[in-house]
Write an enzyme that holds these catalytic residues in place. Structure first.
Site, short mmCIF file in Angstrom:
data_model
loop_
_atom_site.label_atom_id
_atom_site.label_comp_id
_atom_site.label_asym_id
_atom_site.label_seq_id
_atom_site.Cartn_x
_atom_site.Cartn_y
_atom_site.Cartn_z
N ASP A 141 0.84 -1.21 0.00
CA ASP A 141 0.00 0.00 0.00
C ASP A 141 0.87 1.25 0.00
OD1 ASP A 141 -2.33 1.47 0.03
OD2 ASP A 141 -2.60 1.36 2.20
N LYS A 144 2.33 3.58 -5.92
CA LYS A 144 1.85 2.54 -6.81
C LYS A 144 2.89 2.06 -7.83
CE LYS A 144 -1.31 3.28 -4.07
NZ LYS A 144 -1.24 2.48 -2.81
N ASP A 169 -3.44 -3.06 -2.16
CA ASP A 169 -4.54 -2.09 -2.10
C ASP A 169 -4.50 -1.18 -3.33
OD1 ASP A 169 -6.74 -0.74 -1.06
OD2 ASP A 169 -5.52 0.69 0.06
N ASN A 170 -5.63 -0.54 -3.58
CA ASN A 170 -5.75 0.49 -4.63
C ASN A 170 -5.42 -0.04 -6.02
OD1 ASN A 170 -4.20 2.08 -2.07
ND2 ASN A 170 -6.16 2.90 -2.74
N GLU A 199 -11.36 4.11 -0.20
CA GLU A 199 -11.61 4.52 1.19
C GLU A 199 -12.46 5.78 1.30
OE1 GLU A 199 -8.55 3.73 -0.07
OE2 GLU A 199 -7.05 5.28 0.35
N1 SAM Z 1 -1.27 1.47 4.64
C1 SAM Z 1 -1.73 2.75 5.16
C2 SAM Z 1 -3.13 2.58 5.70
O1 SAM Z 1 -3.96 1.95 5.03
O2 SAM Z 1 -3.42 3.08 6.79
C3 SAM Z 1 -1.71 3.81 4.10
C4 SAM Z 1 -0.41 3.97 3.38
S1 SAM Z 1 -0.34 5.37 2.28
C5 SAM Z 1 -1.50 4.95 1.06
C6 SAM Z 1 1.21 5.14 1.46
C7 SAM Z 1 2.42 5.46 2.32
O3 SAM Z 1 3.56 4.83 1.74
C8 SAM Z 1 2.76 6.93 2.44
O4 SAM Z 1 2.79 7.28 3.78
C9 SAM Z 1 4.14 7.07 1.79
O5 SAM Z 1 4.95 8.02 2.43
C10 SAM Z 1 4.68 5.67 1.93
N2 SAM Z 1 5.63 5.25 0.89
C11 SAM Z 1 5.47 5.40 -0.45
N3 SAM Z 1 6.45 4.82 -1.13
C12 SAM Z 1 7.27 4.25 -0.20
C13 SAM Z 1 8.47 3.50 -0.29
N4 SAM Z 1 9.01 3.19 -1.47
N5 SAM Z 1 9.05 3.09 0.87
C14 SAM Z 1 8.50 3.40 2.06
N6 SAM Z 1 7.36 4.10 2.20
C15 SAM Z 1 6.75 4.53 1.09
MG MG Z 2 -4.29 2.34 0.02
#
Ligand code: SAM
Ligand code: MG
Length: 214
Positions: A141, A144, A169-170, A199
């Site tokens: 998640d 993408k 997800d998504n 969501e």
């Molecule tokens: N899983 C969480 C929830 O459902 O409560 C939501 C996660 S949110 C959609 C995506 C998160 O992934 C963001 O906070 C972003 O900073 C982090 N993120 C994106 N790419 C990443 C990466 N390559 N490594 C670590 N974190 C990453």
């Molecule tokens: Mg998500």
């Protein structure tokens, strides 16, 4: 200066949720996101699908890619058996700081290891750094464009075993066409789609569950 959305989300948790009660933390976040501000948590509707997959698997070693404020982290961890471990990766330090407090409020620190950094840097270090053999369950998640490369990286690093379940997800909104095409056509996965909604909205979205066949 004005507070950030994650800070306001944490404030809602402190106001509405009972310390040590993960379900109340989840409900407080869902309430905040439905009635005050949308946020990118997996949410209650897809969350119940996530719950069923976790409950059915009863995984001992879990990896989550993308923590944000810790909503799905709490959601998953509250269902894990005693002794199980959830490693969650987050590269945004501000989000990680909020997530630590949300996790602590839920009383789930013992089950959860929040690791700050990028997935592509940490996946290759899971074995040496955390003594992980393989994961039983992985929740994808994060951003993408990382689903597919990180899945291939987990394969190459030997972190998947026959029967490991990936839940993404998504997959419709915002969508991950390259990942879906890979898991649906690869002979190494048995993959199926769970239709739901983005969501806190009525827009179609869903989760893709893919069992690694080795
Ligand atoms: N899983 C969480 C929830 O459902 O409560 C939501 C996660 S949110 C959609 C995506 C998160 O992934 C963001 O906070 C972003 O900073 C982090 N993120 C994106 N790419 C990443 C990466 N390559 N490594 C670590 N974190 C990453
Ligand atoms: Mg998500």
């Amino acid at each position: 200066t004005r507070s950030t959305r994650p800070q306001r989300l944490l404030k809602a948790v402190r106001k509405r949720a009972t310390r040590g009660d993960p379900q109340s933390v989840i409900s407080a976040i869902d309430h905040f996101c439905r009635h005050s501000e949308w946020a990118m948590n997996v949410g209650d509707e897809k969350g119940s699908i996530l719950d069923s997959v976790v409950s059915e698997l009863n995984p001992e070693k879990v990896l989550e890619l993308g923590t944000y404020c810790g909503y799905s982290t709490v959601r998953i961890a509250r269902l894990l058996p005693p002794g199980a471990r959830l490693i969650t990766l987050e590269f945004n330090a501000d989000y990680a700081a909020i997530a630590r407090q949300v996790i602590a409020w839920a009383g789930l620190e013992d089950k959860i290891q929040l690791v700050e950094g990028a997935s592509e840097d940490w996946i290759p270090r899971m074995k040496e750094h955390f003594g992980i053999e393989t994961f039983d369950f992985v929740f994808l998640d994060h951003w993408k464009d990382r689903y597919l490369p990180d899945t291939k990286l987990m394969e190459d690093c030997g972190l998947l075993r026959k029967g490991t379940v990936l839940l993404a997800d998504n997959v419709i909104c915002p969508g991950v066409p390259d990942y879906l095409e890979y898991v649906r056509n690869s002979l190494s996965y048995n993959s199926c789609y769970f239709k739901s909604h983005l969501e806190y909205t009525k827009a179609e979205d869903g989760l893709e569950k893919s069992v690694f066949l080795g």
